[in-house]
Design a protein around this motif. Structure first.
Motif, PDB file in Angstrom:
ATOM      1  N   TYR A 162       0.868  -1.176   0.000  1.00 57.68           N
ATOM      2  CA  TYR A 162       0.000   0.000   0.000  1.00 57.68           C
ATOM      3  C   TYR A 162       0.903   1.223   0.000  1.00 57.68           C
ATOM      4  O   TYR A 162       1.801   1.340   0.826  1.00 57.68           O
ATOM      5  CB  TYR A 162      -0.911   0.001   1.237  1.00 57.68           C
ATOM      6  N   VAL A 163       0.675   2.107  -0.956  1.00 62.28           N
ATOM      7  CA  VAL A 163       1.438   3.343  -1.062  1.00 62.28           C
ATOM      8  C   VAL A 163       0.505   4.475  -0.661  1.00 62.28           C
ATOM      9  O   VAL A 163      -0.590   4.603  -1.208  1.00 62.28           O
ATOM     10  CB  VAL A 163       1.949   3.568  -2.505  1.00 62.28           C
ATOM     11  N   VAL A 164       0.938   5.279   0.299  1.00 58.89           N
ATOM     12  CA  VAL A 164       0.156   6.438   0.735  1.00 58.89           C
ATOM     13  C   VAL A 164       0.927   7.677   0.293  1.00 58.89           C
ATOM     14  O   VAL A 164       2.093   7.854   0.653  1.00 58.89           O
ATOM     15  CB  VAL A 164      -0.066   6.446   2.260  1.00 58.89           C
ATOM     16  N   THR A 165       0.270   8.510  -0.507  1.00 50.63           N
ATOM     17  CA  THR A 165       0.882   9.716  -1.050  1.00 50.63           C
ATOM     18  C   THR A 165       0.087  10.932  -0.608  1.00 50.63           C
ATOM     19  O   THR A 165      -1.142  10.915  -0.658  1.00 50.63           O
ATOM     20  CB  THR A 165       0.879   9.671  -2.595  1.00 50.63           C
ATOM     21  N   ILE A 166       0.807  11.980  -0.179  1.00 52.57           N
ATOM     22  CA  ILE A 166       0.163  13.275   0.018  1.00 52.57           C
ATOM     23  C   ILE A 166       0.860  14.256  -0.917  1.00 52.57           C
ATOM     24  O   ILE A 166       2.070  14.205  -1.112  1.00 52.57           O
ATOM     25  CB  ILE A 166       0.154  13.757   1.485  1.00 52.57           C
ATOM     26  N   MET A 167       0.064  15.126  -1.526  1.00 55.92           N
ATOM     27  CA  MET A 167       0.588  16.112  -2.471  1.00 55.92           C
ATOM     28  C   MET A 167      -0.149  17.425  -2.253  1.00 55.92           C
ATOM     29  O   MET A 167      -1.308  17.425  -1.847  1.00 55.92           O
ATOM     30  CB  MET A 167       0.443  15.609  -3.905  1.00 55.92           C
ATOM     31  N   ASP A 168       0.537  18.518  -2.506  1.00 52.79           N
ATOM     32  CA  ASP A 168      -0.084  19.819  -2.239  1.00 52.79           C
ATOM     33  C   ASP A 168      -1.110  20.219  -3.291  1.00 52.79           C
ATOM     34  O   ASP A 168      -1.903  21.124  -3.064  1.00 52.79           O
ATOM     35  CB  ASP A 168       0.966  20.917  -2.069  1.00 52.79           C
ATOM     36  N   ARG A 169      -1.108  19.525  -4.422  1.00 51.10           N
ATOM     37  CA  ARG A 169      -2.063  19.773  -5.509  1.00 51.10           C
ATOM     38  C   ARG A 169      -2.239  18.480  -6.286  1.00 51.10           C
ATOM     39  O   ARG A 169      -1.413  17.583  -6.176  1.00 51.10           O
ATOM     40  CB  ARG A 169      -1.572  20.879  -6.426  1.00 51.10           C
ATOM     41  N   ALA A 170      -3.299  18.394  -7.053  1.00 47.42           N
ATOM     42  CA  ALA A 170      -3.542  17.194  -7.850  1.00 47.42           C
ATOM     43  C   ALA A 170      -2.484  17.079  -8.942  1.00 47.42           C
ATOM     44  O   ALA A 170      -2.275  18.015  -9.709  1.00 47.42           O
ATOM     45  CB  ALA A 170      -4.928  17.239  -8.470  1.00 47.42           C
ATOM     46  N   VAL A 171      -1.815  15.939  -8.965  1.00 43.03           N
ATOM     47  CA  VAL A 171      -0.835  15.619  -9.998  1.00 43.03           C
ATOM     48  C   VAL A 171      -1.228  14.242 -10.518  1.00 43.03           C
ATOM     49  O   VAL A 171      -1.384  13.297  -9.734  1.00 43.03           O
ATOM     50  CB  VAL A 171       0.601  15.583  -9.439  1.00 43.03           C
ATOM     51  N   ALA A 172      -1.393  14.118 -11.824  1.00 45.03           N
ATOM     52  CA  ALA A 172      -1.780  12.832 -12.403  1.00 45.03           C
ATOM     53  C   ALA A 172      -0.729  11.777 -12.072  1.00 45.03           C
ATOM     54  O   ALA A 172       0.476  12.055 -12.080  1.00 45.03           O
ATOM     55  CB  ALA A 172      -1.947  12.966 -13.912  1.00 45.03           C
TER      56      ALA A 172
END
Length: 128
Positions: free
Chosen positions: A91-101
């Motif tokens: 399971y990969v959990v990603t947080i990003m400051d904006r939507a990136v494809a």
């Protein structure tokens, strides 16, 4: 993802209430994507929008972001892993400051991620 099968399930902007996450920032579940990876295994990628990590305007540092990712694994990936049709080896959990494809680069975006195995209902960090 090059050479891999991709199945995506997107939820309608599921928000994590502000203050619930360790850093206190507001986070929105953006999407969950299942991918076949090398060796034929499956990984589930949980992607969240977290404006608080933005490098120019955010207030959340890398250590706090990683604590948030561990919390998101425990509160979101573990329940997902319990669903019979939604299991994955990692399971990969990603947080990003904006939507990136997924799979695209954005030099302006700030992103953090953690990779986990879920064993006995707990997140175990994996090396990447």
């Amino acid at each position: 993802m090059a050479g891999g099968a991709l199945l995506s399930l997107t939820f309608a902007f599921s928000a994590v209430p502000e203050g619930a996450i360790p850093s206190g920032q507001a986070i929105i579940l953006w999407e969950i994507v299942w991918e076949r990876v090398e060796g034929g295994t499956t990984q589930a990628v949980l992607r969240f929008i977290a404006p608080g990590i933005a490098r120019d305007t955010g207030s959340i540092d890398a250590a706090a972001a990683m604590a948030d990712i561990d919390w998101l694994c425990a509160t979101h990936a573990v329940p997902l892993a319990l669903l019979p049709a939604a299991r994955a080896e990692t399971y990969v959990v990603t947080i990003m400051d904006r939507a990136v494809a997924r799979g695209e680069a954005d030099a302006e975006a700030t992103q953090y991620f953690g990779i986990y195995a879920i064993t006995d209902g707990k997140c175990s960090p994996e090396d990447f």
